[in-house]
Design an enzyme around this catalytic site. Sequence first.
Site, PDB file in Angstrom:
ATOM      1  N   ASP A 189       1.168   5.850   5.931  1.00 37.64           N
ATOM      2  CA  ASP A 189       0.236   4.989   5.203  1.00 37.64           C
ATOM      3  C   ASP A 189       0.858   4.412   3.935  1.00 37.64           C
ATOM      4  O   ASP A 189       0.196   3.703   3.187  1.00 37.64           O
ATOM      5  CB  ASP A 189      -1.046   5.752   4.869  1.00 37.64           C
ATOM      6  CG  ASP A 189      -2.257   4.831   4.814  1.00 37.64           C
ATOM      7  OD1 ASP A 189      -2.194   3.731   5.394  1.00 37.64           O
ATOM      8  OD2 ASP A 189      -3.265   5.204   4.190  1.00 37.64           O
ATOM      9  N   ARG A 243     -13.838   0.581  -3.367  1.00 39.61           N
ATOM     10  CA  ARG A 243     -12.799   1.601  -3.284  1.00 39.61           C
ATOM     11  C   ARG A 243     -11.606   1.074  -2.504  1.00 39.61           C
ATOM     12  O   ARG A 243     -11.767   0.576  -1.399  1.00 39.61           O
ATOM     13  CB  ARG A 243     -13.333   2.870  -2.605  1.00 39.61           C
ATOM     14  CG  ARG A 243     -12.389   4.053  -2.773  1.00 39.61           C
ATOM     15  CD  ARG A 243     -12.892   5.319  -2.073  1.00 39.61           C
ATOM     16  NE  ARG A 243     -12.476   5.331  -0.684  1.00 39.61           N
ATOM     17  CZ  ARG A 243     -13.311   5.381   0.348  1.00 39.61           C
ATOM     18  NH1 ARG A 243     -14.595   5.399   0.124  1.00 39.61           N
ATOM     19  NH2 ARG A 243     -12.861   5.403   1.581  1.00 39.61           N
ATOM     20  N   LYS A 273       0.855  -1.190   0.000  1.00 40.67           N
ATOM     21  CA  LYS A 273       0.000   0.000   0.000  1.00 40.67           C
ATOM     22  C   LYS A 273       0.888   1.236   0.000  1.00 40.67           C
ATOM     23  O   LYS A 273       1.809   1.347   0.808  1.00 40.67           O
ATOM     24  CB  LYS A 273      -0.913   0.008   1.214  1.00 40.67           C
ATOM     25  CG  LYS A 273      -1.894   1.175   1.234  1.00 40.67           C
ATOM     26  CD  LYS A 273      -2.762   1.164   2.496  1.00 40.67           C
ATOM     27  CE  LYS A 273      -3.712   2.354   2.508  1.00 40.67           C
ATOM     28  NZ  LYS A 273      -4.476   2.419   3.777  1.00 40.67           N
ATOM     29  N   ASP A 277      -2.584  10.238   3.972  1.00 39.53           N
ATOM     30  CA  ASP A 277      -4.014   9.949   3.967  1.00 39.53           C
ATOM     31  C   ASP A 277      -4.733  10.952   4.860  1.00 39.53           C
ATOM     32  O   ASP A 277      -4.788  10.802   6.079  1.00 39.53           O
ATOM     33  CB  ASP A 277      -4.270   8.525   4.469  1.00 39.53           C
ATOM     34  CG  ASP A 277      -5.745   8.159   4.410  1.00 39.53           C
ATOM     35  OD1 ASP A 277      -6.528   8.923   3.797  1.00 39.53           O
ATOM     36  OD2 ASP A 277      -6.120   7.121   4.979  1.00 39.53           O
ATOM     37  N   LYS A 285      -9.636  13.168   8.686  1.00 38.37           N
ATOM     38  CA  LYS A 285      -9.216  12.661   9.995  1.00 38.37           C
ATOM     39  C   LYS A 285      -8.970  13.871  10.886  1.00 38.37           C
ATOM     40  O   LYS A 285      -7.983  14.595  10.724  1.00 38.37           O
ATOM     41  CB  LYS A 285      -7.947  11.823   9.853  1.00 38.37           C
ATOM     42  CG  LYS A 285      -8.136  10.580   8.991  1.00 38.37           C
ATOM     43  CD  LYS A 285      -6.818   9.841   8.824  1.00 38.37           C
ATOM     44  CE  LYS A 285      -6.951   8.690   7.841  1.00 38.37           C
ATOM     45  NZ  LYS A 285      -7.771   7.592   8.344  1.00 38.37           N
TER      46      LYS A 285
END
Length: 516
Positions: free
Chosen positions: A312, A367, A287, A292, A299
């Site tokens: 991330d 997604r 990933k 993110d 967030k």
Amino acid sequence: MSISKVPLVPEKEVEVSTSTATPEDWSGDLLVVGLFEEDLPAEGNGLEGSLQSLDAKLNGTIQDLLETYEFKAKLGSSQTARTGAAAKNVTLVGLGKASEATLEAKLGLSVFASLGAAAAAAAKATKAASAAIALPGIPSHIAPADVVGKTSLGLLHSMYETSRFKSSAAAPRLATGELLFGGGDEAAAAATARARAFVSGTTLTRYLVEAPPNVCTPSHIARAAEEVRAGAPDVLELTVLEREDCEREGMGLYLGVAQGSAEPPKFVHLVYRSPEAPRRRLALVGKGVTFDSGGYNVKAGAGSMIEYMKIDMGGAGAVLGAARTLSLLRPAAVEIHFCVAACENMISGGAYRPGDILVASNGKTGRLTLADALLYVQKVAKPDAIVDFATLTGACMVALGPQIAGVFSNEDASAGEYLAAARAAGEKAWHMPMEPAYAEQLKSPIADYKNVGSRMGGSITAAMFLQEFVDTSAGTTWVHVDAAAPVFSDKDMSATGYGARSLAEWALAQAGKAEA
């Protein structure tokens, strides 16, 4: 130094070697002595044999440490003192019972890798430029070369310093580390070289994961892949798919996440091909969300961890670190595909909205960047086995805490192979269940799948979502590793390099299958 061109390899590295010198004859800044409980004399008795002669050379410092601190050589214990001798400082490191010593721990570092790590800590504390590690007694059931390898790994890995972004950054002072056992043995020299290869990959992983998001962009990930390829151009090939290429591939899930960012997405496909014809094809998928924000589900607030969201891309870092290690070790008869769908998840007028339906390259709707990466590598490589590695869920952090990754698979045997690799690497991982009943949570009334289930069992439903994008009908095995917590240490706010060693160990073991 340009902030966008920070180095991806250390300027200086510790030179680790084996030596035929005896501890009594060694001179330098720091002598580390690993002691099992059985090495110590019975209560009331004095030191005997090699320890007695070494203590005499060190002006009685060993005996003094044993008595003053009641040092019993319990696993994990250590004491340091100045000696006034040729070896300026001595550190005693407890290794526990020799009869219980193994090359692999059930979870985490082996006793010998821990010895190397303790030596690194002592070297930093004493500001040593030269150090040596002595083992008066190596258990008879363990080969000295294996001890050399584990100890070298622990020392090299633990000498890492997070200082690239400081204006007065300084490399670790330690320049040389000698292992006063295994000297002159070809197997020991090979074990040290293997350790260096693993640490080289882990260091790259740490460099990527620790970098702030204005440095570690998708383009930086692509640059790191190019540096890995440049180090072994005879066995590595690199393709970087740009946005237009990904559009032609129909990677709607990946591009949907990327569409709100000013940073262009970079889909990295690095391939290792051994000189021999491959008898086994493997895929490592990481990933690669370099930041993110959460998108329009931003967030925010206490517990959101937005300040950590540079990590991330921990999966991407681990995969590229493994690629570097494997390019140095060069396993035979295997082809390995390393894939990273690198992008940012940001907020803008072009960002995807909560509830948007995105279409993956296989036509399924949902997604997630990893889904398109999994589909791509299956299409182009047709691998026999796949491992995807992701900083995926907070649920896994809650379940397993800050040091342990969750391992999921479509079959227990494949999970077991990865767990064995993690034990060999000294990284903590735990087998998690794939509960079919939880798949109900992923059903959507208007699309094929939702990518998020309920709060309970969140790491399991995330793994089950990914499984929908893996075709196992032709015998492909699949392992998913959720490493949201262990890629970064809250304790010292630094990247751990977690995953690079386990992925490389797994690939080496799979390559062994090809050779058999």
